[in-house]
Design an enzyme around this catalytic site. Structure first.
Site, mmCIF file in Angstrom:
data_model
loop_
_atom_site.group_PDB
_atom_site.id
_atom_site.type_symbol
_atom_site.label_atom_id
_atom_site.label_comp_id
_atom_site.label_asym_id
_atom_site.label_seq_id
_atom_site.Cartn_x
_atom_site.Cartn_y
_atom_site.Cartn_z
ATOM 1 N N THR A 249 0.845 -1.204 0.000
ATOM 2 C CA THR A 249 0.000 0.000 0.000
ATOM 3 C C THR A 249 0.881 1.255 0.000
ATOM 4 O OG1 THR A 249 -0.155 -0.057 2.418
ATOM 5 C CG2 THR A 249 -1.953 -1.085 1.196
ATOM 6 N N ARG B 20 4.223 2.405 -2.530
ATOM 7 C CA ARG B 20 4.394 2.855 -3.915
ATOM 8 C C ARG B 20 4.780 1.646 -4.748
ATOM 9 N NH1 ARG B 20 1.957 6.611 -2.817
ATOM 10 N NH2 ARG B 20 2.453 8.824 -2.972
ATOM 11 N N GLU C 153 1.184 3.274 -12.726
ATOM 12 C CA GLU C 153 -0.229 3.645 -12.575
ATOM 13 C C GLU C 153 -0.626 4.733 -13.566
ATOM 14 O OE1 GLU C 153 -1.112 4.748 -8.536
ATOM 15 O OE2 GLU C 153 -0.089 2.989 -7.762
ATOM 16 N N HIS D 102 -5.454 2.069 -5.896
ATOM 17 C CA HIS D 102 -4.773 3.109 -5.097
ATOM 18 C C HIS D 102 -5.761 3.906 -4.232
ATOM 19 C CE1 HIS D 102 -0.957 5.830 -4.967
ATOM 20 N NE2 HIS D 102 -1.590 5.820 -3.805
ATOM 21 N N GLY E 118 -5.649 3.858 -0.649
ATOM 22 C CA GLY E 118 -5.182 3.882 0.752
ATOM 23 C C GLY E 118 -5.743 5.037 1.562
HETATM 24 C C1 GLV Z 1 -0.966 8.255 -1.303
HETATM 25 O O1 GLV Z 1 -0.521 7.367 -1.946
HETATM 26 C C2 GLV Z 1 -0.170 9.205 -0.615
HETATM 27 O O2 GLV Z 1 1.070 9.218 -0.746
HETATM 28 O O3 GLV Z 1 -0.751 10.032 0.099
#
Ligand code: GLV
Length: 319
Positions: A234, A236, A265, A283, A285
């Site tokens: 979760t 990169r 992505e 993506h 999170g």
């Molecule tokens: C999401 O991926 C963030 O870095 O906030």
């Protein structure tokens, strides 16, 4: 003074900026801004709120005439050449803390979805295949008494570990530095990356992306995983060599993998769609109402602080 927001974000940001006397323009289209559009719209602005999908490299930065602050609407800031921005007197900020719980919860959800084969089970039912209860149908794995290896023991890794403890998991971690707070919360010790991969049944990735962490997870450590292991990312996509992991998953060398982020992505590797031992998310999170509102507020406050010549609240420095 003018602020440009590169995509529609929660309205709280615009409201706060305008209340503080700033004139705000938001990119109105429902897609990522192109490089040309970014250059055109930021030339004369004093501040920018950017997204993780905006690549802000030296060619963009060189084009900024008045900009004092780039506030990234994300905790990760690998999309910005921070060192170069700083060298031009531009402060870069991010949105830490406010998305920690959201991302930690999503990580736990991904671990559970992998362990209990939830998406696969739901697809099975929707496809009309649930015709009888079967003793060996869709068997998953249990988390209790298993070891969770946290790779990157910062804020999010720590919250994941705390939650996993409630499931009766043992915790180990790898990090560049010794993490006292993490150790106090989880009663654990730092181990080498190889030791973590050969010991843990669940591995969760929480490293920032930079030159040192690019593809840090690859064949050399992935092949140490046990046959019943689960790995989730979760953080990169680029910290993981996706092709190496796909090879392992294809050969069923591990139990499963959960992805919220990808190397390229949104053009993720389509080979992933052919695998039944993966859980694939787009993506999300930090995608909670609470986190996204708080991110918008913090990004706006960072812009306001810098433009009022106060200290930024959450500045970042180049690695
Ligand atoms: C999401 O991926 C963030 O870095 O906030």
């Amino acid at each position: 003074m003018k602020v440009f927001i590169t995509r529609k974000i929660p309205v709280i940001a615009k409201d706060l900026l305008e209340k503080n006397g700033l004139s705000v323009k938001e990119f109105a289209k429902d897609r990522a801004i192109t490089k040309e559009e970014l250059i055109r719209n930021t030339k004369n602005v004093d501040g920018i709120i950017s997204l993780l999908t905006d690549k802000i490299d030296s060619s963009i930065i060189d084009n900024l005439k008045n900009c004092k602050v780039i506030a990234n609407f994300a905790v990760g800031y690998n999309n910005i050449d921070v060192e170069y921005a700083n060298s031009k007197g531009i402060i870069v900020t991010n949105t830490p803390d406010v998305l920690t719980d959201s991302t930690a919860e999503l990580t736990i959800a991904l671990i559970l979805a992998c362990a209990k084969r939830i998406p696969e089970s739901e697809t099975f039912l929707r496809d009309g295949k649930f015709v009888a209860w079967k003793p060996q149908l869709l068997l998953g794995v249990e988390l209790k008494n298993k070891t969770l290896g946290i790779v990157g023991a910062g804020r999010i890794g720590r919250e994941v570990a705390k939650r996993a403890k409630a499931f009766g998991m043992k915790i180990i971690y790898f990090d560049r530095n010794k993490r006292e707070e993490f150790q106090n919360d989880t009663g654990t010790k730092k181990v080498s990356l190889n030791k973590l991969f050969s010991t843990a049944e669940v591995v969760s990735l929480h490293l920032p992306l930079n030159e040192k962490t690019h593809h840090i997870i690859n064949k050399s450590n992935l092949t140490l995983l046990k046959k019943n292991a689960i790995i989730v990312n979760t953080a990169r996509g680029e910290i993981l060599n996706e092709n190496d992991l796909i090879d392992l998953l294809k050969q069923k060398k591990i139990f499963s993998a959960g992805f919220d982020v990808y190397e390229n992505e949104p053009n993720f590797n389509k080979k992933l769609l052919k695998l039944d031992n993966v859980v694939l998310l787009p993506h999300i999170g930090s995608a909670t109402i609470e986190a996204r509102n708080a991110m918008a507020e913090l990004a706006a406050k960072n812009v306001i602080s810098v433009l009022k010549k106060n200290k930024p609240i959450t500045p970042v420095l180049g690695d």
